[in-house]
Scaffold this motif. Structure first.
Motif, PDB file in Angstrom:
ATOM      1  N   ALA A 118       5.917 -71.043-117.511  1.00  0.00           N
ATOM      2  CA  ALA A 118       5.014 -70.839-118.328  1.00  0.00           C
ATOM      3  C   ALA A 118       4.110 -72.240-118.331  1.00  0.00           C
ATOM      4  O   ALA A 118       2.903 -71.966-118.309  1.00  0.00           O
ATOM      5  CB  ALA A 118       5.399 -70.858-119.648  1.00  0.00           C
ATOM      6  N   CYS A 119       4.472 -73.470-117.744  1.00  0.00           N
ATOM      7  CA  CYS A 119       3.698 -74.501-117.586  1.00  0.00           C
ATOM      8  C   CYS A 119       2.716 -74.481-116.415  1.00  0.00           C
ATOM      9  O   CYS A 119       1.666 -74.768-116.519  1.00  0.00           O
ATOM     10  CB  CYS A 119       4.800 -76.027-117.190  1.00  0.00           C
ATOM     11  N   TRP A 120       3.380 -74.057-115.555  1.00  0.00           N
ATOM     12  CA  TRP A 120       2.647 -73.740-114.090  1.00  0.00           C
ATOM     13  C   TRP A 120       1.551 -72.853-114.104  1.00  0.00           C
ATOM     14  O   TRP A 120       0.295 -72.951-113.863  1.00  0.00           O
ATOM     15  CB  TRP A 120       3.701 -73.230-112.989  1.00  0.00           C
ATOM     16  N   ASP A 121       1.821 -71.521-114.893  1.00  0.00           N
ATOM     17  CA  ASP A 121       0.715 -70.465-115.197  1.00  0.00           C
ATOM     18  C   ASP A 121      -0.235 -70.666-116.522  1.00  0.00           C
ATOM     19  O   ASP A 121      -0.926 -69.884-116.606  1.00  0.00           O
ATOM     20  CB  ASP A 121       1.773 -69.034-115.324  1.00  0.00           C
ATOM     21  N   GLU A 122       0.269 -71.708-117.094  1.00  0.00           N
ATOM     22  CA  GLU A 122      -0.707 -72.152-118.313  1.00  0.00           C
ATOM     23  C   GLU A 122      -0.732 -70.799-119.450  1.00  0.00           C
ATOM     24  O   GLU A 122      -1.657 -70.693-119.788  1.00  0.00           O
ATOM     25  CB  GLU A 122      -1.969 -72.334-117.788  1.00  0.00           C
ATOM     26  N   CYS A 123       0.475 -70.220-119.555  1.00  0.00           N
ATOM     27  CA  CYS A 123       0.533 -69.242-120.674  1.00  0.00           C
ATOM     28  C   CYS A 123       1.409 -69.745-121.758  1.00  0.00           C
ATOM     29  O   CYS A 123       2.378 -70.605-121.711  1.00  0.00           O
ATOM     30  CB  CYS A 123       1.301 -67.965-119.765  1.00  0.00           C
ATOM     31  N   ALA A 124       1.290 -69.160-122.846  1.00  0.00           N
ATOM     32  CA  ALA A 124       1.950 -69.598-124.170  1.00  0.00           C
ATOM     33  C   ALA A 124       3.467 -69.131-124.123  1.00  0.00           C
ATOM     34  O   ALA A 124       3.620 -68.075-123.428  1.00  0.00           O
ATOM     35  CB  ALA A 124       0.979 -69.048-125.414  1.00  0.00           C
ATOM     36  N   LEU A 125       4.186 -69.620-124.911  1.00  0.00           N
ATOM     37  CA  LEU A 125       5.681 -69.470-125.095  1.00  0.00           C
ATOM     38  C   LEU A 125       5.705 -69.027-126.615  1.00  0.00           C
ATOM     39  O   LEU A 125       5.319 -69.883-127.485  1.00  0.00           O
ATOM     40  CB  LEU A 125       6.368 -70.467-124.547  1.00  0.00           C
ATOM     41  N   ASP A 174       1.394 -63.139-123.070  1.00  0.00           N
ATOM     42  CA  ASP A 174       0.303 -62.874-122.262  1.00  0.00           C
ATOM     43  C   ASP A 174      -0.871 -63.705-122.548  1.00  0.00           C
ATOM     44  O   ASP A 174      -1.844 -63.642-121.876  1.00  0.00           O
ATOM     45  CB  ASP A 174      -0.157 -61.319-122.198  1.00  0.00           C
ATOM     46  N   GLU A 175      -0.870 -64.761-123.369  1.00  0.00           N
ATOM     47  CA  GLU A 175      -1.891 -65.504-123.923  1.00  0.00           C
ATOM     48  C   GLU A 175      -2.010 -66.680-123.067  1.00  0.00           C
ATOM     49  O   GLU A 175      -1.017 -67.402-122.644  1.00  0.00           O
ATOM     50  CB  GLU A 175      -1.500 -65.901-125.328  1.00  0.00           C
ATOM     51  N   SER A 176      -2.969 -66.992-122.260  1.00  0.00           N
ATOM     52  CA  SER A 176      -3.198 -68.009-121.443  1.00  0.00           C
ATOM     53  C   SER A 176      -4.065 -69.000-122.154  1.00  0.00           C
ATOM     54  O   SER A 176      -5.234 -69.002-123.000  1.00  0.00           O
ATOM     55  CB  SER A 176      -3.980 -67.400-120.341  1.00  0.00           C
ATOM     56  N   ASN A 194      -7.493 -75.248-120.394  1.00  0.00           N
ATOM     57  CA  ASN A 194      -7.179 -76.235-121.324  1.00  0.00           C
ATOM     58  C   ASN A 194      -6.066 -77.377-121.052  1.00  0.00           C
ATOM     59  O   ASN A 194      -5.805 -78.257-121.854  1.00  0.00           O
ATOM     60  CB  ASN A 194      -7.186 -75.764-122.585  1.00  0.00           C
ATOM     61  N   ARG A 195      -5.023 -76.870-120.173  1.00  0.00           N
ATOM     62  CA  ARG A 195      -3.711 -77.727-120.107  1.00  0.00           C
ATOM     63  C   ARG A 195      -4.101 -79.109-119.702  1.00  0.00           C
ATOM     64  O   ARG A 195      -3.640 -80.073-120.522  1.00  0.00           O
ATOM     65  CB  ARG A 195      -2.904 -77.082-119.183  1.00  0.00           C
ATOM     66  N   VAL A 196      -4.824 -79.485-118.731  1.00  0.00           N
ATOM     67  CA  VAL A 196      -5.370 -81.075-118.133  1.00  0.00           C
ATOM     68  C   VAL A 196      -5.741 -81.661-119.766  1.00  0.00           C
ATOM     69  O   VAL A 196      -5.513 -82.889-119.813  1.00  0.00           O
ATOM     70  CB  VAL A 196      -6.114 -80.653-117.117  1.00  0.00           C
ATOM     71  N   ARG A 197      -6.924 -81.243-120.234  1.00  0.00           N
ATOM     72  CA  ARG A 197      -7.259 -81.879-121.415  1.00  0.00           C
ATOM     73  C   ARG A 197      -6.331 -81.953-122.496  1.00  0.00           C
ATOM     74  O   ARG A 197      -6.124 -82.970-123.197  1.00  0.00           O
ATOM     75  CB  ARG A 197      -8.595 -80.958-121.850  1.00  0.00           C
ATOM     76  N   LEU A 198      -5.466 -81.004-122.836  1.00  0.00           N
ATOM     77  CA  LEU A 198      -4.609 -80.977-123.723  1.00  0.00           C
ATOM     78  C   LEU A 198      -3.582 -82.168-123.670  1.00  0.00           C
ATOM     79  O   LEU A 198      -3.002 -82.912-124.357  1.00  0.00           O
ATOM     80  CB  LEU A 198      -3.925 -79.745-124.182  1.00  0.00           C
ATOM     81  N   LEU A 199      -2.919 -82.099-122.231  1.00  0.00           N
ATOM     82  CA  LEU A 199      -2.010 -83.171-121.784  1.00  0.00           C
ATOM     83  C   LEU A 199      -2.547 -84.548-121.894  1.00  0.00           C
ATOM     84  O   LEU A 199      -1.762 -85.485-122.340  1.00  0.00           O
ATOM     85  CB  LEU A 199      -1.465 -82.926-120.741  1.00  0.00           C
ATOM     86  N   ARG A 200      -3.905 -84.789-121.547  1.00  0.00           N
ATOM     87  CA  ARG A 200      -4.469 -86.038-121.636  1.00  0.00           C
ATOM     88  C   ARG A 200      -4.531 -86.445-122.905  1.00  0.00           C
ATOM     89  O   ARG A 200      -4.320 -87.390-123.277  1.00  0.00           O
ATOM     90  CB  ARG A 200      -5.820 -85.752-121.041  1.00  0.00           C
ATOM     91  N   ASP A 201      -4.820 -85.429-124.048  1.00  0.00           N
ATOM     92  CA  ASP A 201      -5.094 -86.087-125.257  1.00  0.00           C
ATOM     93  C   ASP A 201      -3.672 -86.287-125.964  1.00  0.00           C
ATOM     94  O   ASP A 201      -3.738 -87.174-126.646  1.00  0.00           O
ATOM     95  CB  ASP A 201      -5.968 -84.990-126.036  1.00  0.00           C
TER      96      ASP A 201
END
Length: 236
Positions: free
Chosen positions: A144-151, A206-208, A212-219
């Motif tokens: 899920a982290c790799w695919d940037e999908c919600a859990l 199925d929610e992607s 936004n992952r990079v921005r969210l993780l940086r914040d």
């Protein structure tokens, strides 16, 4: 299993299994008869792999043409051994196996002298206290982290209350007691750190949330760093 896939699996078995590897063990790993295995060994040799051994003696991969040669000095070798040894002890079963396989692949690209340095490294990692049990299925969380999908997770907090949440998994971090998931919590609308051992379930959706992952993780990291810097003077 296709022949290219079988040969790939055979090469990997030669890299990671204790040497010399018997024909019977290699045949078991590649799901073929020993007669077919001997033909596959000949095919790998013809493609450039230097494989020592013969029927009844076992086989050793001494030069791997599939991997580029690596040059590490002694302290770099020690760092690799320490780092991957720590992963083997702290990670879940899949990650631990990957660390062992990675070290074997690195070693396969090196001359015999450097391979001996890996086997006889002077630095070791041993953790007397086993990490707390991890989540039911770490592979799902990693994917899920790799695919940037919600859990969708079922989570028990420190007080024992159970909640069902949808989260955006950003990164897995290893702390003293085990692993934790850094995520954006859709329920609380804020960043949260979820301890893996408190997760009852973790189901992919199925929610992607790409890209936004990079921005969210940086914040999130910025927020944690700010909180730490503000708290440090009070502890001094």
């Amino acid at each position: 299993m296709s022949r290219p896939e079988r040969l790939f699996r055979l090469m990997n078995a030669l890299r990671v299994l204790p040497k010399p590897v018997t024909a019977a063990r290699l045949a078991l790993e590649t799901e073929v008869s020993e007669r077919t295995l001997y033909r596959d060994i000949d095919s790998l040799r013809a493609s450039g792999a230097l494989i020592d051994g013969a029927p009844g003696l076992g086989y050793t991969l001494t030069e791997d043409p599939a991997l580029p040669p690596q040059t590490f000095d002694r302290i770099e070798m020690e760092a690799l051994v320490v780092g991957l040894s720590d992963v083997r002890q702290r990670g879940d079963a899949q990650l631990a196996q990957a660390a062992e396989s990675a070290l074997a692949k690195i070693a396969a690209t090196m001359p015999e002298r450097l391979q001996r340095q890996i086997v006889h490294a002077t630095h070791m990692v041993y953790r007397y206290q086993a990490p707390t049990t991890v989540a039911p299925d770490m592979s799902r969380i990693r994917t899920a982290c790799w695919d940037e999908c919600a859990l969708d997770i079922c989570y028990q907090d420190a007080a024992g209350a159970i909640t069902h949440r949808r989260v955006y998994p950003l990164a897995i971090v290893y702390i003293d007691r085990g692993a934790a998931l850094l995520a954006w919590c859709c329920l609380r609308q804020e960043f949260r750190k979820f301890m893996m051992w408190r997760m009852e379930t973790a189901e992919p959706t199925d929610e992607s949330f790409r890209p936004n992952r990079v921005r969210l993780l940086r914040d999130y990291i910025s927020q944690m760093s700010k909180a730490y810097s503000e708290d440090a003077p009070r502890k001094a």
